[in-house]
Design a protein around this motif. Structure first.
Motif, PDB file in Angstrom:
ATOM      1  N   MET A 189      27.078   7.032 -11.801  1.00  0.00           N
ATOM      2  CA  MET A 189      26.581   6.324 -10.627  1.00  0.00           C
ATOM      3  C   MET A 189      24.876   7.319 -11.263  1.00  0.00           C
ATOM      4  SD  MET A 189      26.709   6.846  -6.497  1.00  0.00           S
ATOM      5  CE  MET A 189      27.142   5.768  -6.432  1.00  0.00           C
ATOM      6  N   ILE A 190      23.352   6.992 -10.969  1.00  0.00           N
ATOM      7  CA  ILE A 190      22.698   7.553 -11.887  1.00  0.00           C
ATOM      8  C   ILE A 190      22.463   8.386 -10.700  1.00  0.00           C
ATOM      9  CG2 ILE A 190      19.846   7.361 -12.178  1.00  0.00           C
ATOM     10  CD1 ILE A 190      20.383   4.577 -12.252  1.00  0.00           C
ATOM     11  N   PHE A 191      22.881   8.462  -8.821  1.00  0.00           N
ATOM     12  CA  PHE A 191      22.214   9.037  -8.046  1.00  0.00           C
ATOM     13  C   PHE A 191      23.447  10.010  -7.610  1.00  0.00           C
ATOM     14  CE2 PHE A 191      18.058   7.385  -8.895  1.00  0.00           C
ATOM     15  CZ  PHE A 191      16.920   8.307  -9.725  1.00  0.00           C
ATOM     16  N   SER A 192      24.256  11.349  -7.726  1.00  0.00           N
ATOM     17  CA  SER A 192      25.644  11.170  -6.752  1.00  0.00           C
ATOM     18  C   SER A 192      25.265  12.166  -6.606  1.00  0.00           C
ATOM     19  CB  SER A 192      26.505  11.117  -7.913  1.00  0.00           C
ATOM     20  OG  SER A 192      26.424  13.008  -8.705  1.00  0.00           O
ATOM     21  N   SER A 193      24.042  13.993  -6.329  1.00  0.00           N
ATOM     22  CA  SER A 193      24.015  15.196  -5.435  1.00  0.00           C
ATOM     23  C   SER A 193      23.455  14.709  -4.774  1.00  0.00           C
ATOM     24  CB  SER A 193      24.094  16.049  -6.192  1.00  0.00           C
ATOM     25  OG  SER A 193      22.655  15.774  -7.074  1.00  0.00           O
ATOM     26  N   GLY A 194      23.172  15.792  -3.722  1.00  0.00           N
ATOM     27  CA  GLY A 194      22.264  15.389  -2.585  1.00  0.00           C
ATOM     28  C   GLY A 194      20.996  16.091  -2.914  1.00  0.00           C
ATOM     29  N   LYS A 195      20.682  17.282  -3.633  1.00  0.00           N
ATOM     30  CA  LYS A 195      19.561  17.230  -4.558  1.00  0.00           C
ATOM     31  C   LYS A 195      18.346  15.737  -5.247  1.00  0.00           C
ATOM     32  CE  LYS A 195      20.090  22.336  -4.924  1.00  0.00           C
ATOM     33  NZ  LYS A 195      19.537  22.839  -6.023  1.00  0.00           N
ATOM     34  N   LYS A 196      20.046  15.304  -5.712  1.00  0.00           N
ATOM     35  CA  LYS A 196      19.762  13.810  -6.330  1.00  0.00           C
ATOM     36  C   LYS A 196      18.865  12.742  -5.671  1.00  0.00           C
ATOM     37  CE  LYS A 196      22.330  14.797 -10.775  1.00  0.00           C
ATOM     38  NZ  LYS A 196      22.858  14.670 -11.888  1.00  0.00           N
ATOM     39  N   GLU A 197      19.451  12.638  -4.432  1.00  0.00           N
ATOM     40  CA  GLU A 197      19.674  12.202  -3.515  1.00  0.00           C
ATOM     41  C   GLU A 197      18.013  12.825  -2.619  1.00  0.00           C
ATOM     42  OE1 GLU A 197      21.887   9.753   0.420  1.00  0.00           O
ATOM     43  OE2 GLU A 197      22.581  11.330  -1.194  1.00  0.00           O
ATOM     44  N   SER A 198      18.206  13.035  -2.163  1.00  0.00           N
ATOM     45  CA  SER A 198      16.950  13.754  -1.695  1.00  0.00           C
ATOM     46  C   SER A 198      15.654  13.232  -2.786  1.00  0.00           C
ATOM     47  CB  SER A 198      16.706  15.169  -1.531  1.00  0.00           C
ATOM     48  OG  SER A 198      15.578  15.767  -0.780  1.00  0.00           O
ATOM     49  N   TYR A 199      15.577  13.889  -3.839  1.00  0.00           N
ATOM     50  CA  TYR A 199      14.994  13.706  -5.450  1.00  0.00           C
ATOM     51  C   TYR A 199      14.343  11.997  -5.015  1.00  0.00           C
ATOM     52  CZ  TYR A 199      12.929  11.791 -10.333  1.00  0.00           C
ATOM     53  OH  TYR A 199      12.122  11.540 -10.921  1.00  0.00           O
ATOM     54  N   ALA A 200      15.716  11.149  -5.158  1.00  0.00           N
ATOM     55  CA  ALA A 200      15.338  10.013  -5.182  1.00  0.00           C
ATOM     56  C   ALA A 200      14.846   9.359  -3.948  1.00  0.00           C
ATOM     57  CB  ALA A 200      16.700   9.292  -5.549  1.00  0.00           C
ATOM     58  N   THR A 201      14.720   9.330  -2.996  1.00  0.00           N
ATOM     59  CA  THR A 201      14.319   8.854  -1.752  1.00  0.00           C
ATOM     60  C   THR A 201      13.428   9.217  -1.104  1.00  0.00           C
ATOM     61  OG1 THR A 201      16.353   9.617  -0.209  1.00  0.00           O
ATOM     62  CG2 THR A 201      16.763   7.970  -1.050  1.00  0.00           C
ATOM     63  N   LEU A 202      13.302  11.022  -1.022  1.00  0.00           N
ATOM     64  CA  LEU A 202      12.612  11.279   0.118  1.00  0.00           C
ATOM     65  C   LEU A 202      10.992  11.556  -0.277  1.00  0.00           C
ATOM     66  CD1 LEU A 202      13.990  14.638   2.067  1.00  0.00           C
ATOM     67  CD2 LEU A 202      13.945  11.720   2.886  1.00  0.00           C
ATOM     68  N   LEU A 203      10.701  11.886  -1.597  1.00  0.00           N
ATOM     69  CA  LEU A 203       9.839  11.715  -1.808  1.00  0.00           C
ATOM     70  C   LEU A 203       9.287  10.597  -2.279  1.00  0.00           C
ATOM     71  CD1 LEU A 203       7.450  13.751  -3.129  1.00  0.00           C
ATOM     72  CD2 LEU A 203       8.132  13.920  -5.716  1.00  0.00           C
ATOM     73  N   PRO A 204       9.998   9.361  -3.013  1.00  0.00           N
ATOM     74  CA  PRO A 204       9.058   8.351  -3.010  1.00  0.00           C
ATOM     75  C   PRO A 204       8.147   7.412  -1.472  1.00  0.00           C
ATOM     76  CG  PRO A 204      10.807   8.186  -4.186  1.00  0.00           C
ATOM     77  CD  PRO A 204      10.892   9.391  -3.507  1.00  0.00           C
ATOM     78  N   TRP A 205       9.916   7.499  -1.024  1.00  0.00           N
ATOM     79  CA  TRP A 205       9.222   7.034   0.039  1.00  0.00           C
ATOM     80  C   TRP A 205       8.444   7.780   0.809  1.00  0.00           C
ATOM     81  CZ3 TRP A 205       9.823   3.124   3.803  1.00  0.00           C
ATOM     82  CH2 TRP A 205      10.935   2.152   3.484  1.00  0.00           C
ATOM     83  N   LEU A 206       7.830   9.494   0.969  1.00  0.00           N
ATOM     84  CA  LEU A 206       6.641   9.549   1.258  1.00  0.00           C
ATOM     85  C   LEU A 206       5.407   9.084   0.859  1.00  0.00           C
ATOM     86  CD1 LEU A 206       4.843  12.197   3.126  1.00  0.00           C
ATOM     87  CD2 LEU A 206       5.423  13.679   1.217  1.00  0.00           C
ATOM     88  N   PHE A 207       5.850   9.364  -0.699  1.00  0.00           N
ATOM     89  CA  PHE A 207       4.475   8.200  -1.775  1.00  0.00           C
ATOM     90  C   PHE A 207       4.091   6.709  -1.135  1.00  0.00           C
ATOM     91  CE2 PHE A 207       3.552   5.296  -4.533  1.00  0.00           C
ATOM     92  CZ  PHE A 207       2.081   5.902  -4.697  1.00  0.00           C
ATOM     93  N   THR A 208       4.818   6.103  -0.726  1.00  0.00           N
ATOM     94  CA  THR A 208       5.034   5.241  -0.532  1.00  0.00           C
ATOM     95  C   THR A 208       4.124   4.871   1.193  1.00  0.00           C
ATOM     96  OG1 THR A 208       6.843   4.196  -1.164  1.00  0.00           O
ATOM     97  CG2 THR A 208       6.270   2.779   0.444  1.00  0.00           C
ATOM     98  N   LEU A 209       4.919   5.828   2.009  1.00  0.00           N
ATOM     99  CA  LEU A 209       3.969   5.613   3.105  1.00  0.00           C
ATOM    100  C   LEU A 209       2.230   5.834   3.542  1.00  0.00           C
ATOM    101  CD1 LEU A 209       6.928   7.018   6.117  1.00  0.00           C
ATOM    102  CD2 LEU A 209       5.911   4.842   5.277  1.00  0.00           C
ATOM    103  N   SER A 210       2.554   7.038   2.608  1.00  0.00           N
ATOM    104  CA  SER A 210       0.915   7.543   2.491  1.00  0.00           C
ATOM    105  C   SER A 210       0.048   6.047   1.987  1.00  0.00           C
ATOM    106  CB  SER A 210       1.450   9.073   1.212  1.00  0.00           C
ATOM    107  OG  SER A 210       1.925  10.279   1.690  1.00  0.00           O
ATOM    108  N   PHE A 211       0.454   5.693   0.710  1.00  0.00           N
ATOM    109  CA  PHE A 211      -0.054   4.554   0.602  1.00  0.00           C
ATOM    110  C   PHE A 211      -0.039   3.556   1.290  1.00  0.00           C
ATOM    111  CE2 PHE A 211      -0.315   0.201  -1.802  1.00  0.00           C
ATOM    112  CZ  PHE A 211      -1.120   0.164  -2.828  1.00  0.00           C
TER     113      PHE A 211
END
Length: 489
Positions: A1-23
């Motif tokens: 699995m590419i993302f497994s830990s909590g930090k990695k999951e946060s990195y994979a979802t929260l920041l991209p979602w913030l960018f998407t909504l900002s766009f």
């Protein structure tokens, strides 16, 4: 699995979602506070506002005593089914006559699309798939289509219809993905059928395309079996038949739908309404528009595939991704191809199919984007953070430099000069300008007439000033070179 830990999951979802909504906010927020919409959206808002005030009714929507097209110039507006007008009229009753109603409605539609696109993405992929965390990607692919970020703030009927279509597909997918023991439940296909009826009541037969979703799913998923698509399709057809029969059993509804079908659907098929072009090429207007709008997506795919080939990235073939590529491509085609029969085609007609086009490109991109994010975490974090700041900077810049809309500004200026809900004159050469009709009715209940001799107030421009007695008549300058002529007896 590419993302497994909590930090990695946060990195994979929260920041991209913030960018998407900002766009998304770059275009949506400024367009929601400038009182400027394409004339179709302003017209629909005016009809809904009138309905909320008891001017017209659900099955006899009323725009004004004038209309710029000969097709819909009857005693009531029969150019489209009335569901969106009815929905918005409820908001007008609650909040009053304010542009916040149509802008708030557009926000609800936008939110619905974001949630459903993300939910469908998660439904398409297995619970254990590492790519489920990339539910922001199809949303970003969707909103980067120029047709989408132009249309969603414009109060188009296609936006509402497309949302009902998307909801129908989501409910069908929920049923199709259930365990076999749960398949006896009819709730999901029943809701899917109801959503198709609502889509039909928003903009007619083009909202029926989700009927093909279950069959397309069976075709694109060999392990599923085509015969299993029969039950949900039958339930949907039953719900649709009962819904339409119930509508047609009510006399005012039957009269409206007959007028609509004969005046809009039949005339469009006979090429007697508005036309996108002439000749056989006009039938492919939507195809050319789709390709033009998808150029950034095609370039992104080409770049990532060239990089993965050149640097020999280890990206194995994912069976689920491949099957869903076929599924989304066929569903998108089912929403577009039937419209090619008519030559009345405009870019925003693509809206209902674009979520599946976005899902298609997200599936094509996700493995390579996941590879980059897994191996270049720090670089991607910096890039996304900078992207968020740039998006907000662009949004604030747009908010600070919103250009005024000439026709809405003129309509509001006339509030101090002309009594509300009256008919004013307009020079003959200006009568076909739909923006004038739409904004004057939306913001001051005004109708227009070319019979200027008997009317006190006339909208003019410099080209028709010679028709007036400038020694006796008063002239009030308006925005954009327009003039209000006050004819004195």
């Amino acid at each position: 699995m590419i993302f497994s830990s909590g930090k990695k999951e946060s990195y994979a979802t929260l920041l991209p979602w913030l960018f998407t909504l900002s766009f998304i906010l770059i275009t949506f927020l400024p367009r929601s506070v400038d009182d400027t919409m394409f004339m179709d959206g302003v017209t629909y808002a005016a009809i809904a506002r009138n309905m909320s005030e008891g001017i017209g009714s659900f099955w006899q929507p009323f725009f004004a005593h004038s209309f710029w097209l000969p097709y819909d110039n009857g005693p009531y507006f029969s150019g489209h089914p009335p569901l969106q007008f009815g929905l918005q009229s409820v908001l007008f009753r609650i909040f009053g006559d304010t542009p916040a109603v149509e802008n708030g409605y557009n926000l609800l539609i936008l939110t619905g699309y974001i949630l459903l696109v993300a939910k469908i993405w998660q439904k398409l992929l297995d619970p254990a798939s590492p790519f489920r965390a990339f539910d922001w990607l199809p949303v970003l692919c969707w909103y980067t289509v120029a047709i989408v970020y132009y249309s969603i703030p414009n109060n188009f009927l296609d936006s509402t219809m497309g949302l009902f279509c998307l909801a129908s597909c989501y409910f069908q997918l929920s049923y199709l993905k259930e365990e076999s023991a749960q398949k006896q439940r009819t709730l999901w296909p029943l809701l899917a059928g109801i959503c198709i009826v609502l889509a039909f009541l928003t903009k007619g037969p083009v909202g029926l395309y989700p009927l093909a979703f279950s069959a397309i799913y069976a075709v694109s998923t060999p392990s599923y079996g085509f015969s299993k698509a029969f039950r949900p399709t039958f339930i949907m057809l039953t719900a649709i038949a009962l819904g339409i029969a119930g509508i047609l059993a009510y006399t005012p509804a039957r009269e409206f739908m007959t007028t609509y079908f004969n005046g809009q659907v039949v005339q469009a098929l006979l090429q007697k309404r508005e036309k996108a072009g002439i000749g056989w090429a006009a039938h492919f207007t939507l195809v050319w528009e789709l390709l033009r709008n998808l150029l950034p997506h095609l370039i992104a795919c080409a770049i990532l595939y060239v990089l993965s080939f050149g640097f020999k990235w280890s990206i194995p073939r994912d069976k689920a991704v491949s099957e869903n590529v076929l599924l989304t491509a066929l569903v998108a085609a089912s929403g577009i191809v039937p419209m090619l029969v008519s030559i009345k085609q405009y870019p925003h007609y693509l809206l209902p199919a674009l979520p599946f086009v976005a899902l298609l490109f997200a599936l094509l991109l996700v493995q390579r984007i996941a590879f980059i994010m897994a191996h270049k975490k720090q670089l991607i974090t910096i890039a996304l953070s900078i992207g968020v700041l740039v998006c907000w900077g662009a949004t604030f810049r747009k908010l600070a430099t919103i250009p005024p809309d000439v026709h809405s500004a003129n309509a509001k200026q006339l509030r101090t000069l002309v009594p509300s809900a009256t008919t004013i004159g307009i020079c003959h050469d200006l009568f076909q300008r739909a923006d004038i009709h739409a904004n004057f009715q939306r913001y001051h209940h005004l109708s227009l007439s070319t019979g200027i001799d008997s009317l006190k107030y006339v909208l003019a421009d410099s080209a028709c000033l010679s028709q007036f007695d400038l020694k006796h008549d008063s002239i009030v300058p308006l925005h954009g070179g327009y003039l209000l002529i006050v004819q004195n007896p």
